[in-house]
Design a protein around this motif. Structure first.
Motif, PDB file in Angstrom:
ATOM      1  N   MET A  53      45.522  44.929  44.654  1.00 16.19           N
ATOM      2  CA  MET A  53      45.504  44.659  43.218  1.00 16.19           C
ATOM      3  C   MET A  53      44.996  45.890  42.474  1.00 16.19           C
ATOM      4  N   GLU A  54      45.427  46.035  41.233  1.00 17.48           N
ATOM      5  CA  GLU A  54      45.067  47.197  40.426  1.00 17.48           C
ATOM      6  C   GLU A  54      44.101  46.802  39.320  1.00 17.48           C
ATOM      7  N   LEU A  55      43.428  47.798  38.794  1.00 21.11           N
ATOM      8  CA  LEU A  55      42.486  47.606  37.700  1.00 21.11           C
ATOM      9  C   LEU A  55      43.168  46.839  36.567  1.00 21.11           C
ATOM     10  N   GLY A  56      42.540  45.756  36.119  1.00 17.20           N
ATOM     11  CA  GLY A  56      43.084  44.943  35.039  1.00 17.20           C
ATOM     12  C   GLY A  56      44.037  43.846  35.478  1.00 17.20           C
ATOM     13  N   GLU A  57      44.492  43.897  36.716  1.00 20.85           N
ATOM     14  CA  GLU A  57      45.461  42.911  37.206  1.00 20.85           C
ATOM     15  C   GLU A  57      44.802  41.539  37.376  1.00 20.85           C
ATOM     16  N   LEU A 133      40.988  27.457  45.051  1.00 21.79           N
ATOM     17  CA  LEU A 133      41.876  28.160  44.133  1.00 21.79           C
ATOM     18  C   LEU A 133      41.029  29.112  43.298  1.00 21.79           C
ATOM     19  N   PHE A 134      41.285  30.407  43.471  1.00 19.94           N
ATOM     20  CA  PHE A 134      40.600  31.434  42.696  1.00 19.94           C
ATOM     21  C   PHE A 134      41.541  31.961  41.631  1.00 19.94           C
ATOM     22  N   LYS A 135      41.039  32.090  40.410  1.00 20.44           N
ATOM     23  CA  LYS A 135      41.737  32.790  39.341  1.00 20.44           C
ATOM     24  C   LYS A 135      40.956  34.075  39.127  1.00 20.44           C
ATOM     25  N   THR A 136      41.596  35.207  39.409  1.00 18.88           N
ATOM     26  CA  THR A 136      40.875  36.473  39.470  1.00 18.88           C
ATOM     27  C   THR A 136      41.415  37.492  38.477  1.00 18.88           C
ATOM     28  N   LYS A 137      40.542  38.422  38.112  1.00 13.41           N
ATOM     29  CA  LYS A 137      40.931  39.582  37.312  1.00 13.41           C
ATOM     30  C   LYS A 137      40.063  40.755  37.754  1.00 13.41           C
ATOM     31  N   VAL A 138      40.707  41.875  38.084  1.00 14.26           N
ATOM     32  CA  VAL A 138      39.991  43.075  38.520  1.00 14.26           C
ATOM     33  C   VAL A 138      39.409  43.758  37.286  1.00 14.26           C
ATOM     34  N   LYS A 139      38.071  43.795  37.212  1.00 11.04           N
ATOM     35  CA  LYS A 139      37.389  44.364  36.044  1.00 11.04           C
ATOM     36  C   LYS A 139      37.005  45.826  36.235  1.00 11.04           C
TER      37      LYS A 139
END
Length: 169
Positions: A53-57, A133-139
């Motif tokens: 995963m990328e930054l902000g994804e 179930l994880f809802k994720t965002k790369v900060k």
């Protein structure tokens, strides 16, 4: 300093991840978590799914029980003599308790029944047998320091919760 720029989650990258965790349709946890990727600092099913995963994804990740906290094991429901507990110890049915065995190892258990001379303890993780179930965002992403890589966890605080004080874990 350009070599410290990191844009993708991979081994030896420190990840700050915003997440919410749902179990059986109920949100049970949320917030940011920071960890060293590729060293088993988070559950394996989540760690493998966020690699790349990328930054902000943002991404929803379904983790089956066997790749999270394992299947529920009925053999981890044990009878403990009531006399094993200190007299002033408050045993609370259904509530997690930090306990210590005769060798000084600390663990968590939940009292599920009390009789005149025994306490039935459940030593399964509270999320054992549950799909997550994880809802994720790369900060944020950064290259790990040599010390962090050598330790296999973040250089400061507690490796299991990133707290500055491991007594908080």
């Amino acid at each position: 300093m350009a070599e410290n720029k990191v844009s993708t989650i991979e081994k030896n990258v420190v990840v700050t991840l915003d997440y919410s965790l749902e179990v059986e349709g109920q949100e049970i946890d949320s917030g940011p978590i920071q960890f060293l990727h590729g060293h088993g600092n988070i559950i394996s099913g989540l760690e493998s799914e966020i690699r790349g995963m990328e930054l902000g994804e943002e991404k929803e990740v379904q983790v089956k029980a066997e790749n999270a906290y394992g299947e529920y094991d009925p053999d981890l429901e044990i009878d403990v003599p009531l006399s094993s507990f200190p007299e002033d110890f408050e045993i609370r049915l259904g509530r997690p308790m930090r306990l210590q065995d005769t060798k000084g190892r600390t663990f968590t258990g939940v009292a599920i029944a009390i009789s005149d001379d025994t306490v039935k303890m459940n030593l399964n993780h509270p999320l054992a047998g549950k799909d997550l179930l994880f809802k994720t965002k790369v900060k944020d992403l950064r290259a790990a320091t040599e010390e962090e890589i050598e330790r296999g966890s973040l250089a400061k605080g507690c490796s299991s919760c990133s707290s500055d004080d491991c007594s908080d874990c």
